[in-house]
Design a protein around this motif. Structure first.
Motif, short mmCIF file in Angstrom:
data_model
loop_
_atom_site.label_atom_id
_atom_site.label_comp_id
_atom_site.label_asym_id
_atom_site.label_seq_id
_atom_site.Cartn_x
_atom_site.Cartn_y
_atom_site.Cartn_z
N ASN A 23 0.66 -0.83 -0.03
CA ASN A 23 0.03 -0.06 0.27
C ASN A 23 0.83 1.63 0.55
N GLY B 208 -1.50 3.46 -5.16
CA GLY B 208 -3.29 2.60 -4.59
C GLY B 208 -2.46 1.68 -4.10
N GLN B 209 -2.88 0.33 -4.38
CA GLN B 209 -2.50 -1.44 -3.93
C GLN B 209 -2.02 -2.11 -4.51
N TYR C 74 -4.71 -2.07 -7.86
CA TYR C 74 -5.96 -0.98 -7.40
C TYR C 74 -5.44 0.33 -7.49
N THR C 75 -5.96 1.40 -8.01
CA THR C 75 -5.58 3.11 -8.32
C THR C 75 -6.35 3.75 -6.45
N PRO C 76 -5.71 4.38 -6.09
CA PRO C 76 -6.17 5.12 -5.05
C PRO C 76 -7.31 5.77 -5.28
N SER C 77 -8.17 6.02 -4.07
CA SER C 77 -9.82 6.57 -4.33
C SER C 77 -9.75 7.84 -4.83
N LEU C 78 -9.88 8.45 -6.23
CA LEU C 78 -10.04 9.56 -6.08
C LEU C 78 -11.60 10.74 -5.76
N ARG D 282 -12.92 4.72 -7.86
CA ARG D 282 -11.45 3.88 -7.55
C ARG D 282 -11.88 2.46 -8.96
N GLY E 231 -9.97 -0.85 -10.69
CA GLY E 231 -9.03 -2.20 -10.06
C GLY E 231 -8.31 -3.35 -11.10
N VAL F 16 -14.89 -0.77 -12.27
CA VAL F 16 -14.72 0.63 -11.28
C VAL F 16 -15.82 0.79 -10.56
N TYR G 108 -17.97 3.58 -7.64
CA TYR G 108 -17.79 4.97 -6.92
C TYR G 108 -18.43 4.95 -5.44
#
Length: 343
Positions: A97, A101-102, A157-161, A165, A167, A195, A197
């Motif tokens: 992490n 992201g992860q 996984y991308t960061p939450s923006l 997010r 993955g 994806v 939200y």
């Protein structure tokens, strides 16, 4: 692809080299759950009665350490605590992490499975959770999301923006839960993506997700969402699996696509939550018979918190299963109750 993955792993290892010396050694914490159920069902007399008792227990070990550069590296191992299988490992993977992201590497659900949203259902044997088959005879299990399970895979996984997010997961064609010598994917790589939200506006919460997987010459995809307001949560989802999914290259098939749709609502009041859920599904018969099986089902669920880590759950359900082959026709109802212990 394998060379790319090996090279990527080597670069990650070099980047982290020398950073872990000042960090603390990983210590694993223990958690998990135990579910014990008792119940019964009435179904067509041509089918034998299912067992009145059912259980599901897992023990989880998880821990992490934070490197000097702020990156968290950890491990998670989950064991099935019932059954007589020679290998009771459910999932085992490492995770990384950071601000990027992860990343996950190992035997774990892919991005599509992790991000799937279904209609609310709080009982132990709902129409959309796959557990009804523990109590009644169904030729095929109703479903609308068909993930590749816990095969070895790489997931990002991308960061939450702003609540969004994304993955993506890649499963190699020689992945298996126990050994790379046991080929499960039949020569096909699996790409899993999603994806989502998740957000809230005043007293309203919203979660929406679109996920899917590609394997062989076909795909499956699923969309779902939930809206919460006051003590209510309302949700629905829809999924389709193409007949060519997982069939390999250059396969000509006349089979129909599988599909499933569910609707549900739950209401939370103090320690209790109740739900009502409906599901309709169409499934390929799976025999030489041409046509599809159809499932209609409704369940009412109850979850009541008795104390810290102790929840009483119950389900009452009705179903009607019409097979492409009349031998698979079945209908009936059932009631299940029991306790969930979380630790």
């Amino acid at each position: 692809m394998k060379k790319i993955l090996v090279a990527s792993s080597a670069l990650v290892a070099v980047a982290f080299a020398g950073q872990a010396q000042a960090s603390e050694k990983i210590s694993l914490s223990v958690s998990g759950y135990m579910e014990q159920w008792i119940g019964g069902a009435s179904q067509d007399s041509k089918f034998e009665s299912a067992g009145a008792f059912n259980s599901d227990t897992e023990v989880h070990f998880k821990g992490s350490t934070t490197l000097d550069n702020g990156i968290e590296v950890g491990a998670a191992i989950e064991f099935e605590a019932e059954g007589e299988a020679s290998n009771n490992t459910d999932e085992q993977y490492l995770f990384i992490n950071g601000g990027f992201g992860q990343v996950k590497l190992g035997q774990e659900d892919g991005a599509a499975a992790d991000m799937t949203i279904n209609a609310p259902n709080v009982g132990p044997a709902g129409v959309n959770d796959g557990d009804m088959v523990n109590y009644v005879s169904l030729n095929k299990t109703p479903d609308n999301a068909w993930d590749d399970g816990d095969d070895n895979k790489l997931t990002y996984y991308t960061p939450s923006l702003g609540g969004f997010r994304a993955g993506v997961s890649y499963t190699d064609d020689d992945g298996s839960e126990a050994s790379d010598e046991n080929v499960k994917n039949e020569g096909d790589n699996v790409v899993s993506a999603g994806v989502e939200y998740v957000g809230s506006f005043d007293a309203v919460s919203i979660s929406i997700a679109a996920v899917g997987e590609s394997k062989g010459e076909g795909e499956w995809y699923h969309v779902g969402g939930k809206v919460g307001f006051g003590g209510f949560t309302v949700g629905a989802s829809y999924g389709v699996r193409e007949a060519e999914f997982g069939k390999g290259k250059n396969v000509v098939t006349t089979e129909d696509d599988d599909m499933g749709v569910d609707f549900g609502v739950s209401y939370a009041m103090d320690a209790a939550t109740v739900s009502a859920t409906y599901m309709y599904a169409e499934m390929e018969d799976g025999t030489s018979t041409t046509g599809q099986d159809e499932f209609n089902g409704v369940d009412l669920g109850l979850a009541y918190t008795l104390g810290a880590g102790v929840t009483w759950k119950s389900s009452v359900f009705w179903f009607d299963y019409e097979g492409a082959a009349t031998a698979n026709d079945n209908d009936g109802f059932g009631a299940i109750t029991g306790l969930v212990l979380s630790f």
